[in-house]
Design a protein around this motif. Structure first.
Motif, PDB file in Angstrom:
ATOM      1  N   ILE A  79      54.721  -6.482  43.571  1.00 15.47           N
ATOM      2  CA  ILE A  79      55.332  -7.790  43.317  1.00 15.47           C
ATOM      3  C   ILE A  79      56.618  -7.583  42.536  1.00 15.47           C
ATOM      4  CG2 ILE A  79      55.026 -10.021  42.165  1.00 15.47           C
ATOM      5  CD1 ILE A  79      51.951  -9.547  42.556  1.00 15.47           C
ATOM      6  N   ARG A  80      57.706  -8.160  43.026  1.00 12.63           N
ATOM      7  CA  ARG A  80      59.003  -8.083  42.334  1.00 12.63           C
ATOM      8  C   ARG A  80      59.547  -9.496  42.163  1.00 12.63           C
ATOM      9  NH1 ARG A  80      63.339  -3.749  43.506  1.00 12.63           N
ATOM     10  NH2 ARG A  80      62.199  -2.845  41.773  1.00 12.63           N
ATOM     11  N   LEU A  81      59.960  -9.797  40.939  1.00 13.27           N
ATOM     12  CA  LEU A  81      60.547 -11.085  40.600  1.00 13.27           C
ATOM     13  C   LEU A  81      61.957 -10.840  40.086  1.00 13.27           C
ATOM     14  CD1 LEU A  81      57.406 -12.124  38.626  1.00 13.27           C
ATOM     15  CD2 LEU A  81      57.988 -12.949  40.881  1.00 13.27           C
ATOM     16  N   VAL A  82      62.883 -11.747  40.419  1.00 15.86           N
ATOM     17  CA  VAL A  82      64.270 -11.612  39.983  1.00 15.86           C
ATOM     18  C   VAL A  82      64.681 -12.923  39.325  1.00 15.86           C
ATOM     19  CG1 VAL A  82      66.647 -11.134  40.681  1.00 15.86           C
ATOM     20  CG2 VAL A  82      64.748 -10.012  41.877  1.00 15.86           C
ATOM     21  N   ASP A  83      65.218 -12.834  38.087  1.00 15.64           N
ATOM     22  CA  ASP A  83      65.554 -14.050  37.351  1.00 15.64           C
ATOM     23  C   ASP A  83      67.015 -14.444  37.533  1.00 15.64           C
ATOM     24  OD1 ASP A  83      67.128 -12.588  35.530  1.00 15.64           O
ATOM     25  OD2 ASP A  83      65.564 -12.527  34.003  1.00 15.64           O
ATOM     26  N   GLU A  84      67.406 -15.491  36.817  1.00 18.93           N
ATOM     27  CA  GLU A  84      68.744 -16.074  36.936  1.00 18.93           C
ATOM     28  C   GLU A  84      69.866 -15.112  36.551  1.00 18.93           C
ATOM     29  OE1 GLU A  84      69.433 -18.816  33.221  1.00 18.93           O
ATOM     30  OE2 GLU A  84      67.301 -18.850  33.765  1.00 18.93           O
ATOM     31  N   ASP A  85      69.566 -14.108  35.722  1.00 19.85           N
ATOM     32  CA  ASP A  85      70.563 -13.105  35.337  1.00 19.85           C
ATOM     33  C   ASP A  85      70.532 -11.878  36.249  1.00 19.85           C
ATOM     34  OD1 ASP A  85      71.455 -14.641  33.226  1.00 19.85           O
ATOM     35  OD2 ASP A  85      70.134 -13.666  31.760  1.00 19.85           O
ATOM     36  N   ASN A  86      69.762 -11.964  37.330  1.00 21.53           N
ATOM     37  CA  ASN A  86      69.577 -10.878  38.287  1.00 21.53           C
ATOM     38  C   ASN A  86      68.780  -9.710  37.691  1.00 21.53           C
ATOM     39  OD1 ASN A  86      69.880 -10.354  41.017  1.00 21.53           O
ATOM     40  ND2 ASN A  86      71.562  -8.933  40.665  1.00 21.53           N
ATOM     41  N   ASP A  87      68.040  -9.976  36.615  1.00 20.79           N
ATOM     42  CA  ASP A  87      67.116  -8.982  36.060  1.00 20.79           C
ATOM     43  C   ASP A  87      65.849  -8.996  36.902  1.00 20.79           C
ATOM     44  OD1 ASP A  87      68.754  -8.260  33.871  1.00 20.79           O
ATOM     45  OD2 ASP A  87      68.038  -9.988  32.729  1.00 20.79           O
ATOM     46  N   SER A  88      65.234  -7.824  37.075  1.00 17.98           N
ATOM     47  CA  SER A  88      64.024  -7.762  37.902  1.00 17.98           C
ATOM     48  C   SER A  88      62.817  -7.323  37.081  1.00 17.98           C
ATOM     49  CB  SER A  88      64.228  -6.829  39.096  1.00 17.98           C
ATOM     50  OG  SER A  88      64.478  -5.523  38.664  1.00 17.98           O
ATOM     51  N   TYR A  89      61.667  -7.761  37.550  1.00 15.87           N
ATOM     52  CA  TYR A  89      60.370  -7.461  36.947  1.00 15.87           C
ATOM     53  C   TYR A  89      59.477  -7.005  38.094  1.00 15.87           C
ATOM     54  CZ  TYR A  89      62.519 -10.770  33.708  1.00 15.87           C
ATOM     55  OH  TYR A  89      63.397 -11.427  32.884  1.00 15.87           O
ATOM     56  N   THR A  90      59.040  -5.757  38.067  1.00 14.02           N
ATOM     57  CA  THR A  90      58.287  -5.213  39.189  1.00 14.02           C
ATOM     58  C   THR A  90      56.901  -4.776  38.743  1.00 14.02           C
ATOM     59  OG1 THR A  90      60.367  -4.418  40.134  1.00 14.02           O
ATOM     60  CG2 THR A  90      58.337  -3.554  41.095  1.00 14.02           C
ATOM     61  N   PHE A  91      55.915  -5.180  39.524  1.00 17.92           N
ATOM     62  CA  PHE A  91      54.519  -4.823  39.283  1.00 17.92           C
ATOM     63  C   PHE A  91      54.047  -4.041  40.502  1.00 17.92           C
ATOM     64  CE2 PHE A  91      55.557  -8.590  36.990  1.00 17.92           C
ATOM     65  CZ  PHE A  91      54.897  -8.476  35.779  1.00 17.92           C
ATOM     66  N   TRP A  92      53.561  -2.838  40.286  1.00 19.81           N
ATOM     67  CA  TRP A  92      53.166  -1.956  41.382  1.00 19.81           C
ATOM     68  C   TRP A  92      51.644  -1.937  41.533  1.00 19.81           C
ATOM     69  CZ3 TRP A  92      57.191  -0.694  44.196  1.00 19.81           C
ATOM     70  CH2 TRP A  92      58.444  -0.559  43.597  1.00 19.81           C
ATOM     71  N   ASN A  93      51.208  -1.978  42.779  1.00 20.24           N
ATOM     72  CA  ASN A  93      49.804  -1.751  43.127  1.00 20.24           C
ATOM     73  C   ASN A  93      48.852  -2.692  42.379  1.00 20.24           C
ATOM     74  OD1 ASN A  93      48.298  -0.262  44.977  1.00 20.24           O
ATOM     75  ND2 ASN A  93      47.565   1.124  43.393  1.00 20.24           N
ATOM     76  N   VAL A  94      49.164  -3.982  42.415  1.00 20.29           N
ATOM     77  CA  VAL A  94      48.359  -4.996  41.746  1.00 20.29           C
ATOM     78  C   VAL A  94      47.184  -5.376  42.644  1.00 20.29           C
ATOM     79  CG1 VAL A  94      48.344  -7.356  40.849  1.00 20.29           C
ATOM     80  CG2 VAL A  94      50.370  -5.908  40.555  1.00 20.29           C
ATOM     81  N   ASN A  95      45.977  -5.330  42.104  1.00 22.84           N
ATOM     82  CA  ASN A  95      44.795  -5.790  42.836  1.00 22.84           C
ATOM     83  C   ASN A  95      44.705  -7.305  42.652  1.00 22.84           C
ATOM     84  OD1 ASN A  95      42.299  -6.481  43.849  1.00 22.84           O
ATOM     85  ND2 ASN A  95      41.190  -4.895  42.758  1.00 22.84           N
ATOM     86  N   VAL A  96      45.250  -8.062  43.597  1.00 24.61           N
ATOM     87  CA  VAL A  96      45.313  -9.521  43.460  1.00 24.61           C
ATOM     88  C   VAL A  96      43.940 -10.173  43.561  1.00 24.61           C
ATOM     89  CG1 VAL A  96      47.716  -9.629  44.249  1.00 24.61           C
ATOM     90  CG2 VAL A  96      45.839  -9.924  45.905  1.00 24.61           C
ATOM     91  N   ALA A  97      42.935  -9.434  44.037  1.00 28.72           N
ATOM     92  CA  ALA A  97      41.574  -9.971  44.072  1.00 28.72           C
ATOM     93  C   ALA A  97      40.963  -9.976  42.672  1.00 28.72           C
ATOM     94  CB  ALA A  97      40.706  -9.147  45.019  1.00 28.72           C
ATOM     95  N   ALA A  98      41.544  -9.218  41.753  1.00 32.84           N
ATOM     96  CA  ALA A  98      40.954  -9.082  40.422  1.00 32.84           C
ATOM     97  C   ALA A  98      41.850  -9.571  39.289  1.00 32.84           C
ATOM     98  CB  ALA A  98      40.595  -7.615  40.176  1.00 32.84           C
TER      99      ALA A  98
END
Length: 109
Positions: A79-98
């Protein structure tokens, strides 16, 4: 001979039913202090990001967005999110079931 053919067909049917696609979801909460403009979610095995899931919407600070993921056989996603300043937040290999995601400045790339 017919019983053997029937058993082989039955085993193939059972094996194919084990790989059935499922629906998953993940709640993503924005606690960065900034508005998030882009949200990319891709299967953990993918080598590229899929389309932006927010489209013309945004995820305001303090808001939560539920993302439904349909047709996948594995609950692990990047999962990667990008904010208004073009900064990114990346989460790798997230078990979305848990687990769900709470994004803070601590997750800044």
């Amino acid at each position: 001979m017919r019983i053997r053919t029937l058993l082989v067909a039955l085993m193939a049917l059972i094996a194919s039913s084990l790989a059935v696609a499922a629906d998953y979801y993940v709640d993503i909460t924005n606690r960065t202090g900034y508005t998030i403009y882009y949200m990319y979610v891709s299967p953990g095995s993918s080598k590229s990001w899929e389309e932006d899931l927010l489209g013309s919407d945004v995820l305001m600070n303090g808001d939560t967005q539920r993302v439904t993921l349909t047709g996948y056989t594995n609950p692990y996603f990047d999962i990667r999110l990008v904010d208004e300043d073009n900064d990114s937040y990346t989460f790798w290999n997230v078990n979305v079931a848990a687990e769900d995601i709470i994004v803070t400045l601590d997750h800044l790339d």
